[in-house]
Write a protein that holds these residues in place. Structure first.
Motif, mmCIF file in Angstrom:
data_model
loop_
_atom_site.group_PDB
_atom_site.id
_atom_site.type_symbol
_atom_site.label_atom_id
_atom_site.label_comp_id
_atom_site.label_asym_id
_atom_site.label_seq_id
_atom_site.Cartn_x
_atom_site.Cartn_y
_atom_site.Cartn_z
ATOM 1 N N ARG A 12 -5.194 -1.873 2.406
ATOM 2 C CA ARG A 12 -4.467 -0.630 2.131
ATOM 3 C C ARG A 12 -4.864 -0.102 0.763
ATOM 4 N NH1 ARG A 12 0.915 -1.781 -0.518
ATOM 5 N NH2 ARG A 12 1.159 0.442 -0.260
ATOM 6 N N THR A 52 -3.931 -1.982 8.647
ATOM 7 C CA THR A 52 -3.545 -1.167 7.505
ATOM 8 C C THR A 52 -2.139 -0.633 7.720
ATOM 9 O OG1 THR A 52 -4.291 0.562 5.984
ATOM 10 C CG2 THR A 52 -4.535 1.012 8.360
ATOM 11 N N ASP A 58 -3.079 5.632 3.538
ATOM 12 C CA ASP A 58 -4.035 4.771 4.228
ATOM 13 C C ASP A 58 -4.792 5.478 5.354
ATOM 14 O OD1 ASP A 58 -3.758 2.481 2.660
ATOM 15 O OD2 ASP A 58 -1.889 1.963 3.648
ATOM 16 N N VAL A 61 -8.290 4.634 4.808
ATOM 17 C CA VAL A 61 -8.728 3.346 5.349
ATOM 18 C C VAL A 61 -9.098 3.497 6.823
ATOM 19 C CG1 VAL A 61 -8.033 0.966 5.868
ATOM 20 C CG2 VAL A 61 -7.372 2.006 3.684
ATOM 21 N N TRP A 72 -8.720 -0.497 14.299
ATOM 22 C CA TRP A 72 -7.681 -0.617 13.290
ATOM 23 C C TRP A 72 -6.308 -0.619 13.944
ATOM 24 C CZ3 TRP A 72 -4.927 3.808 13.994
ATOM 25 C CH2 TRP A 72 -5.623 4.936 14.462
ATOM 26 N N ARG A 74 -2.120 0.086 12.637
ATOM 27 C CA ARG A 74 -1.260 0.517 11.536
ATOM 28 C C ARG A 74 0.156 -0.002 11.740
ATOM 29 N NH1 ARG A 74 -3.095 6.592 9.716
ATOM 30 N NH2 ARG A 74 -2.338 5.801 7.716
#
Length: 244
Positions: A12, A52, A58, A61, A72, A74
């Motif tokens: 992050r 993340t 973020d 990211v 990814w 979150r």
């Protein structure tokens, strides 16, 4: 059957001591990109995902993950354990290797070694190089059985939810824990990225070696001849587990 291992990289932009560190460029590749490459180059991961936060800071990211072609997930900013379990739900596996995005000098050979040790010990819940530290901070590797991670998620509170696996190694009476110790002892070296002085050292390493993952022995040999570099962050205090 070989355990299916997924690597999860926590990343992050928020950092109290060095904001935005995970996307800083090192020899043409982001810090996060170097961690991802080293983890993948270990050859032991069936999958890799970046965990993340859902905070708007973020989004950067996520954009870097998309650029790298890496999936990814979150989740909450401070409850990193919830993020990991969510990533595991999305990418099922028998075991999870935990990486942090502030370790751009991660050595793929050590990642591979820890996975091999884990696979060689039946019934193991958790293995790590940091239980009896001999590696430089920034090169540690840990792996936790997926079922054990879910048990930790049910039991862990407070700072254990930030540090993901700490509840497991703090309770060896509940979990079967193994420390992996590599010699010689190089624990006096600090190769993580948490402060501006850490950045000076890490950047000097990248400037010297370029855009490659450097084996620890080769890196340590070079640093042996660089006392001024080693001194840059020698007195930086690592935060305690209880600190945010």
């Amino acid at each position: 059957m070989t355990d299916r291992i997924v690597g999860i990289v926590q990343a992050r932009m928020g950092s109290s001591r060095l904001p935005g560190k995970v996307l800083r460029p090192l020899a043409g590749r982001s810090v996060l990109g170097r961690v991802v490459r080293a983890a993948q180059d270990s050859g032991v991961l069936a999958d890799l995902v970046v965990a993340t936060s859902s905070d708007s800071s973020d989004d950067a990211v996520v954009a870097e993950c998309d650029r790298l072609g890496v999936p990814w997930h979150r989740g909450p900013v401070d409850d990193v354990l919830t993020r990991f379990v969510g990533a595991l739900d999305d990418h099922p596996a028998d075991a999870v290797m935990r990486f942090t995005a502030d370790c751009p000098l991660l050595d793929p050979e050590i990642v591979s070694l820890v996975a091999s040790v884990y696979r060689a010990v039946p019934g193991l819940d958790y293995a790590s190089t940091s239980i009896a530290r001999t590696l430089p901070r920034g090169l540690d590797v840990e792996i936790i059985r997926a079922d054990a991670l879910r048990t930790v998620d049910r039991l862990a509170t407070d700072h254990h939810r930030v540090h993901v696996t700490s509840y497991a190694y703090a309770h060896p009476e509940v979990f079967r824990v193994l420390g992996v110790t590599l010699t010689p002892d190089r624990s006096q070296l600090r190769l993580t990225l948490d402060t501006a002085r850490d950045w000076e050292l890490v950047r000097a390493v990248a400037d010297h070696f370029g855009d490659v993952s450097v084996p620890l022995a080769k890196l340590a040999d070079w640093l042996d001849g660089q006392p001024a570099l080693r001194a840059l962050n020698a007195d930086v205090r690592q935060k305690r587990l209880e600190e945010r």
